[in-house]
Design an enzyme around this catalytic site. Sequence first.
Site, PDB file in Angstrom:
ATOM      1  N   LEU A 147       0.863  -1.174   0.000  1.00  0.00           N
ATOM      2  CA  LEU A 147       0.000   0.000   0.000  1.00  0.00           C
ATOM      3  C   LEU A 147       0.901   1.225   0.000  1.00  0.00           C
ATOM      4  O   LEU A 147       2.002   1.202   0.559  1.00  0.00           O
ATOM      5  CB  LEU A 147      -0.887   0.023   1.254  1.00  0.00           C
ATOM      6  CG  LEU A 147      -1.865  -1.145   1.447  1.00  0.00           C
ATOM      7  CD1 LEU A 147      -2.596  -0.994   2.782  1.00  0.00           C
ATOM      8  CD2 LEU A 147      -2.855  -1.225   0.306  1.00  0.00           C
ATOM      9  N   ASP A 148       0.439   2.310  -0.609  1.00  0.00           N
ATOM     10  CA  ASP A 148       1.202   3.551  -0.539  1.00  0.00           C
ATOM     11  C   ASP A 148       1.436   3.913   0.923  1.00  0.00           C
ATOM     12  O   ASP A 148       0.624   3.592   1.800  1.00  0.00           O
ATOM     13  CB  ASP A 148       0.444   4.690  -1.229  1.00  0.00           C
ATOM     14  CG  ASP A 148       0.342   4.491  -2.727  1.00  0.00           C
ATOM     15  OD1 ASP A 148       1.169   3.756  -3.289  1.00  0.00           O
ATOM     16  OD2 ASP A 148      -0.576   5.079  -3.335  1.00  0.00           O
ATOM     17  N   LYS A 149       2.520   4.603   1.177  1.00  0.00           N
ATOM     18  CA  LYS A 149       2.886   4.968   2.550  1.00  0.00           C
ATOM     19  C   LYS A 149       1.724   5.624   3.288  1.00  0.00           C
ATOM     20  O   LYS A 149       1.455   5.315   4.450  1.00  0.00           O
ATOM     21  CB  LYS A 149       4.100   5.896   2.530  1.00  0.00           C
ATOM     22  CG  LYS A 149       4.560   6.369   3.904  1.00  0.00           C
ATOM     23  CD  LYS A 149       5.788   7.252   3.794  1.00  0.00           C
ATOM     24  CE  LYS A 149       6.232   7.729   5.174  1.00  0.00           C
ATOM     25  NZ  LYS A 149       7.449   8.583   5.105  1.00  0.00           N
ATOM     26  N   ARG A 257      -6.074   6.168  -7.122  1.00  0.00           N
ATOM     27  CA  ARG A 257      -5.878   7.617  -7.072  1.00  0.00           C
ATOM     28  C   ARG A 257      -5.955   8.226  -8.472  1.00  0.00           C
ATOM     29  O   ARG A 257      -6.588   9.275  -8.677  1.00  0.00           O
ATOM     30  CB  ARG A 257      -4.532   7.926  -6.410  1.00  0.00           C
ATOM     31  CG  ARG A 257      -4.462   7.463  -4.959  1.00  0.00           C
ATOM     32  CD  ARG A 257      -3.054   7.417  -4.427  1.00  0.00           C
ATOM     33  NE  ARG A 257      -2.469   8.750  -4.346  1.00  0.00           N
ATOM     34  CZ  ARG A 257      -1.195   8.977  -4.031  1.00  0.00           C
ATOM     35  NH1 ARG A 257      -0.379   7.955  -3.783  1.00  0.00           N
ATOM     36  NH2 ARG A 257      -0.735  10.221  -3.967  1.00  0.00           N
TER      37      ARG A 257
END
Length: 332
Positions: A147-149, A257
């Site tokens: 997952l993105d940070k 996103r």
Amino acid sequence: MSDEPLIEDEDAEVLEARLDQGGVRLDKALADIFPTLSRARLQTLLAEGVVTRDGEPVSSGSAKAQPGLYAVALPPVVSATPLPEAIPLTVLFEDADLIVVDKPAGMAAHPAPGSETGTLVNALLAHCGDSLSGIGGVARPGIVHRLDKDTSGVMVAAKSDRAHAGLSALFATHDIERTYLALTRGAPSPVKGRIETLLGRSSSDRKKMAVLRSGGRNAITDYVVQQVYGMPAKAGAAPLAARVACTLHTGRTHQIRVHLASKGAPILGDPVYGSGSPAAPVRAAIAAAGLTRQALHAAVLGFVHPVTGEPLRFETAPPADMQALEKGLAEL
């Protein structure tokens, strides 16, 4: 003026050399007197403010060099092998082969430039010890997806090599249930649909992903608008914000996103793809909630256990910042 350079980092290795003649570009002159450092490396060090002349910082590699005593403070070498860190984890499931956690926002999945420590890998190395799968490599043991940070939510990691291979196969064939919750500026239209595009690196900014007309990789996201907030008085106008559930059928970088932004409904708080400013009431709700990241949460992860064959499904609620934001949006 003292010949002792003003270096603040006590752990830094300091190189010193005197330049007797100036006149040429500083980065070139420094490369001549510090032969172990390339001009590109010196330019980075100059920009980081760790180069001094007679104790005074210098930062422009293109400036003309002046004679004097130059010092370069080299940052400590960071180990390429992640180290265990006793970071608390919210463990949803664990057995001998895999571990499922609810990753907080702000935690990177694995070490990378700018996030060398404090990552999920560091936490897992401390929690799992030697049982973490090594197939992911030295820097990414156990990691089969990420997952993105600044995206929170459910992640699975492999503790055994057989689980790693099995999970990787499931992700490769998209035999994984993955649903994300997003709070968006406006709402995508229609209220339910599929977004299928090619995704790849943006030609204008290589750090960003973009919808492409050709090239890239196929990306598929199903979405459902679950709730809208701040309905305008004007008929047919878009709401100020929405909660959108997105189901992934592929797992491209920044897929949700980019896809929601391409529908004119970027995720609130997204610093990269959230082009345009939300309405003033939405901005106020974001500030009141203390949201400082994209409002995106990996809520559901379901898969068949690659070793036991047991169906597993995990669901978590969004963290406090998203819940506070949604409460504020509901009052619009």
